[in-house]
Design an enzyme around this catalytic site. Structure first.
Site, PDB file in Angstrom:
ATOM      1  N   ASP A  14      -1.433  13.893  16.859  1.00  0.00           N
ATOM      2  CA  ASP A  14      -0.593  14.697  17.755  1.00  0.00           C
ATOM      3  C   ASP A  14      -1.208  16.064  17.910  1.00  0.00           C
ATOM      4  O   ASP A  14      -1.810  16.588  16.968  1.00  0.00           O
ATOM      5  CB  ASP A  14       0.825  14.833  17.169  1.00  0.00           C
TER       6      ASP A  14
ATOM      7  N   HIS B 276       4.096  -0.935   3.519  1.00  0.00           N
ATOM      8  CA  HIS B 276       3.280   0.285   3.353  1.00  0.00           C
ATOM      9  C   HIS B 276       4.275   1.428   3.136  1.00  0.00           C
ATOM     10  O   HIS B 276       5.083   1.727   4.019  1.00  0.00           O
ATOM     11  CB  HIS B 276       2.456   0.517   4.620  1.00  0.00           C
TER      12      HIS B 276
ATOM     13  N   PHE C 239      11.922  14.625  10.467  1.00  0.00           N
ATOM     14  CA  PHE C 239      10.801  13.701  10.737  1.00  0.00           C
ATOM     15  C   PHE C 239      11.159  12.771  11.901  1.00  0.00           C
ATOM     16  O   PHE C 239      10.355  12.513  12.774  1.00  0.00           O
ATOM     17  CB  PHE C 239      10.517  12.793   9.531  1.00  0.00           C
TER      18      PHE C 239
ATOM     19  N   GLU D 257       0.976   5.561   0.931  1.00  0.00           N
ATOM     20  CA  GLU D 257       0.342   6.635   1.714  1.00  0.00           C
ATOM     21  C   GLU D 257       0.623   8.001   1.084  1.00  0.00           C
ATOM     22  O   GLU D 257       1.738   8.285   0.659  1.00  0.00           O
ATOM     23  CB  GLU D 257       0.915   6.591   3.133  1.00  0.00           C
TER      24      GLU D 257
ATOM     25  N   SER E 146       0.841  -1.198   0.000  1.00  0.00           N
ATOM     26  CA  SER E 146       0.000   0.000   0.000  1.00  0.00           C
ATOM     27  C   SER E 146       0.873   1.244   0.000  1.00  0.00           C
ATOM     28  O   SER E 146       2.064   1.184   0.321  1.00  0.00           O
ATOM     29  CB  SER E 146      -0.922  -0.019   1.221  1.00  0.00           C
TER      30      SER E 146
END
Ligand code: FAD
Length: 277
Positions: A101, A258, A208, A10, A8
């Site tokens: 968050d 993913h 990140f 994102e 998959s």
């Protein structure tokens, strides 16, 4: 060889028309790989509620499976109920249920405090309609009191009705396999698909990683740092690192991959090609 595994991709919802056009092209290129679904993130504090919905509508309109992310932060029971029913009526079958968050300036998280509450609410509202994905943290969530606590909290989401999980990204296959072993020992048997972050720009990845607690092993970080602004070397080394990681994960029994695409197709396509999928 990997037909039974789930692959998959994102995306994040684009902010501009130019971003939307770029995402449409990315989607088209990745669709050739016949992924199980495309997921679309939900901006911190619900800031992209409308744009997530729009991106999901476009994926559906193109004939692909879409999995919207939903988060507790900034949401009320009422708006989660409304959005679940909107997605259900659109024929969406899968959601990714998260706590989210707190964006700076937002004082409280909303009516749901943890992802397990959102999973329970979704089950109570829509029964077994949705396949519910939750987040997993092989290197543990940065706010967890202890690794043991984090595992128990993960189990809580699973017991609330999650069907499968997607992990935070990581670069240590050993850490993933250890996490899976711990989950299995606790009786958590659902598929836990590794989240894969291609390495494109070191400064962005470092930012990140600092924010989400994903470890960049020193042996990788030092080499990436040494390349400085030499993007070509960063990307070439990054592709080697991530391809090897994916190979180990798949060979060791990971139930799929993913990809965190950041709305770009090239890195995922190249890794896919190198993996011979
Ligand atoms: P939870 O499972 O609720 O856990 C959060 C923390 O609370 C953990 O430390 C956990 O140990 C603890 N905890 C959990 N339950 C309890 C409980 N009942 N009592 C006490 N402590 C508890 N963020 C977004 O804003 N939008 C997105 O679209 C998005 N997509 C993501 C997709 C994936 C695959 C992943 C891995 C993360 C994503 N995130 C997204 C980031 C995520 O929202 C953050 O990591 C967030 O800090 C935790 O979300 P969670 O659903 O894992 O939270």
């Amino acid at each position: 060889m990997t037909n039974s595994k789930s692959f998959s991709f994102e995306f994040f919802p684009p902010q501009t028309q130019e971003g939307a056009n770029k995402l449409a092209a990315t989607r088209k290129q990745l669709a050739v790989l016949k992924p199980a679904f495309f997921s679309v993130t939900f901006g911190a504090g619900g800031s992209t509620r409308e744009r997530t919905l729009e991106a999901v509508q476009q994926i559906k309109a193109d004939g692909y499976e879409a999995a919207p992310h939903l988060s507790c932060v900034g949401s009320t029971r009422e708006n989660i109920r409304a959005i679940l029913h909107t997605y259900k009526n659109m024929g969406i079958k899968r959601i990714v249920a998260l706590r989210g968050d707190l964006p700076s300036g937002m004082a409280t998280s909303g009516e749901f405090h943890y992802a397990n509450e959102l999973v329970s609410f979704t089950r109570a509202e829509t029964g077994e309609h949705f396949h519910i994905e939750v987040a997993a943290y092989p290197e543990f969530h940065p706010q967890a009191k202890s690794p043991r606590d984090d595992l128990l909290n993960f189990k809580r989401k699973v017991m609330a009705g999650a069907n499968s999980a997607i992990t935070q990204y990581f670069y240590s296959a050993d850490g993933y396999f250890r996490f899976i072993e711990e989950c299995r020992k606790m009786g958590v048997t659902l598929p836990i698909v590794p989240g894969i972050m291609p390495i494109m720009k070191f400064s962005q990845l470092a930012r990140f990683s600092d924010a989400c607690g994903a470890e960049i092993p020193r042996s990788i970080r030092k080499i990436l740092e040494s390349y400085g602004d030499d993007t070509e070397s960063v990307q070439s080394f990054g592709l080697d690192v991530v391809t090897q990681l994916c190979e180990r994960l798949l060979a060791g029994g990971a139930p799929g991959l993913h990809f965190y695409t950041l709305n770009q197709s090239a890195p995922s396509l190249e890794i896919w090609k190198r993996l011979g999928l």
